[in-house]
Write an enzyme that holds these catalytic residues in place. Structure first.
Site: not given
Lengths: 351, 351
Positions: A66-67, A207
């Site tokens: 996610s990064h 999320d």
């Protein structure tokens, strides 16, 4: 002990896609080149492009997708809109004997960090404790690279940043805090450091949105609906506000982060970042505070063995993992990574 | 925003007694004298006795009864057992340019703080950030006096200490962490500081015991029974372990406190404190870490107005209170306090 962002939690949408859907196998070198070329093609000079490509590659290497490349389209958007200066030359200065300051000149955070962290580490190794304030930057990355940088040099690291307002202080129904992450790292010579990096929000908004898409509920305490009512419906929370983790006590930690990252740096509070943002999807201008402490100078000789005695107790407990351990295991694998093919396609279209 | 220990929460047993049962009206001077005389009669020299009497009086003044006269019998026990040295002369030294160290020589924490905090404040005002490590002390008091001391001098304060193991790290069923409080204060020139002081345990063990006595249940997540099962039965938790506040994230904060208060000071971790304790009911030997940061040097000119803009937003939200506000309101009342008559009787019997 606790999952850092990007490890040991329900995979995020793009991560599940990487498994469920079509993926490409890219070496770490290829990931670096893809990120670097994309940045160079979108207005970055070598220094800015390299700092971003490095941080993206380290994230993919450690399994923190996610990064990783997932962020590249956002980087490009922010560059193209003119919000971020891809040719910025961050300026480092000393504001006091133990205070390092970097004016990023409008760059993404990683270059400002690359310039400031070595000076911070050098200063803390001399004075015992030192602070690094980063201003005029755009923070869009994880915080663990900063604290791990310090831990790799035998220093304790604490880092925090504020962002867009998304979180209602405990007791309130209106958003004021950012998701306000805090990272902490403790050095373990010869071993990977203890290192965590966590939002002070109960759950990341991404999320919550995924849960809404999948028709799932979220725990009470995750957020409030648009009318300020508690709910387990993620779609309602997406229209409302997030809550801090852990009620009043988590809210107090979120407040500390907001005050350190904005009040102490002199940079934008979350609400100011929102008011000045151009809404191109990239990160607004903000600040970051990093504190480094030297156990060698503060605790003195024998500190490593003393702490390892405690770590033995901690890791000897059933059910407990050292924060950051998953990331460090991933790191040992120098082989290729499976990357969502659609994401790679999108990024290649940005060159 | 959040209640500090001793404010805006369900009154503890002795506090309720102060209202429900027979009370005596004591002026702040009488409270100070009672504490001072008791300490002098139990082996304290003037400096040690004064530091304790000051901290007890400030707690009663601010309505934080659980850190006031209520603690005096415990202080006496620890002095009489020889665990604590009431004639200790804390030694202050510089371990590095920005690191102050106080070896308490076995005293109660307040005297070590009285010696070290002025040097910490002076150092931070020069270097921008500084750390104070306190070792060889017995910590039995609140942490907000330390951080407020710093905030009253225009500095940001962070303080933490570890204690006896009572809390199971998230994921585990065995106690390893202390209740590990952390205090944070932000200076507001001309106004009381933002200041909180909170355990990183979900609930204090004392409150769990009171709930058990009163036949009440506690929220899930407060603790585990002796077999490691989640329970809402406080009597079962009293036989088991507490949990950190806020699950994995709160546990990460508790871990940071443990590492800063013990690993970074070189003093006892909670488990070491327990192993070396003489179980006289007084606090075991431990350490404390205090960090001071100067917004004037780090953020620079205009920091006050910048932060007050944020504070206006925060205090403008319905349902939000500034941490510490209740205590500061109590402080304005210089009149007598209602003290549990039985407690006063007990203390007078200790002279």
């Amino acid at each position: 002990m606790m999952p850092g962002r990007g490890e040991n939690r329900r995979p995020k949408r793009h991560e599940r896609q990487a498994h469920d859907m079509s993926t490409l196998s890219l070496s770490l070198e290829e990931i670096h080149s893809l990120a670097l070329d994309t940045m160079l093609a979108n207005g970055c000079d070598d220094a800015n492009a390299s700092a971003l490509a490095d941080i993206v590659t380290r994230a993919e290497r450690d399994g923190s997708h996610s990064h990783g490349l997932f962020r590249v389209p956002g980087y490009v958007k922010a560059l193209r809109s003119g919000k971020v200066n891809g040719k910025a030359k961050p300026k480092v200065s000393k504001k006091a004997g133990a205070v390092v300051h970097v004016d990023g000149g409008g760059c993404f955070a990683p270059l400002a960090q690359a310039v400031g962290l070595p000076v911070l580490a050098e200063t803390a190794a001399e004075t015992g404790v030192a602070a690094l304030s980063l201003t005029n930057i755009h923070h869009f990355a994880a915080l663990w690279p900063e604290t791990e940088f310090l831990a790799d040099r035998g220093l304790v690291g604490i880092a925090c940043t504020a962002y867009m307002p998304m979180v209602a202080p405990a007791g309130s129904k209106e958003k004021l805090f950012g998701t306000n992450p805090i990272s902490f790292a403790w050095p373990r010579p010869g071993k990977p450091p203890v290192c965590y990096d966590m939002a002070t929000a109960a759950m990341a908004m991404g999320d919550v949105q995924i849960a809404a898409r999948d028709g799932k509920s979220v725990p009470l305490g995750t957020g409030l609906d648009a009318e300020g009512n508690e709910t387990t419906d993620p779609a309602a929370i997406a229209e409302g506000v997030l809550l801090p983790f852990g009620g009043y006590k988590g809210s107090a930690i979120a407040l500390m982060v907001e005050l350190l990252a904005a009040g102490l740096t002199g940079e934008s509070f979350s609400y100011e970042a929102a008011e000045s943002d151009n809404h191109d999807g990239g990160p607004p201008r903000g600040g970051e505070m990093v504190i480094a402490l030297s156990p060698a100078l503060i605790a003195g000789d024998g500190w490593e063995a003393h702490v390892e005695g405690f770590m033995d107790r901690l890791t000897g407990l059933d059910g407990v993992r050292v924060p950051g351990a998953r990331r460090h295991v991933n790191r040992l694998d120098t082989g290729p990574r499976s990357i969502n093919a659609e994401l790679v396609e999108t990024i290649r279209g940005l060159v």
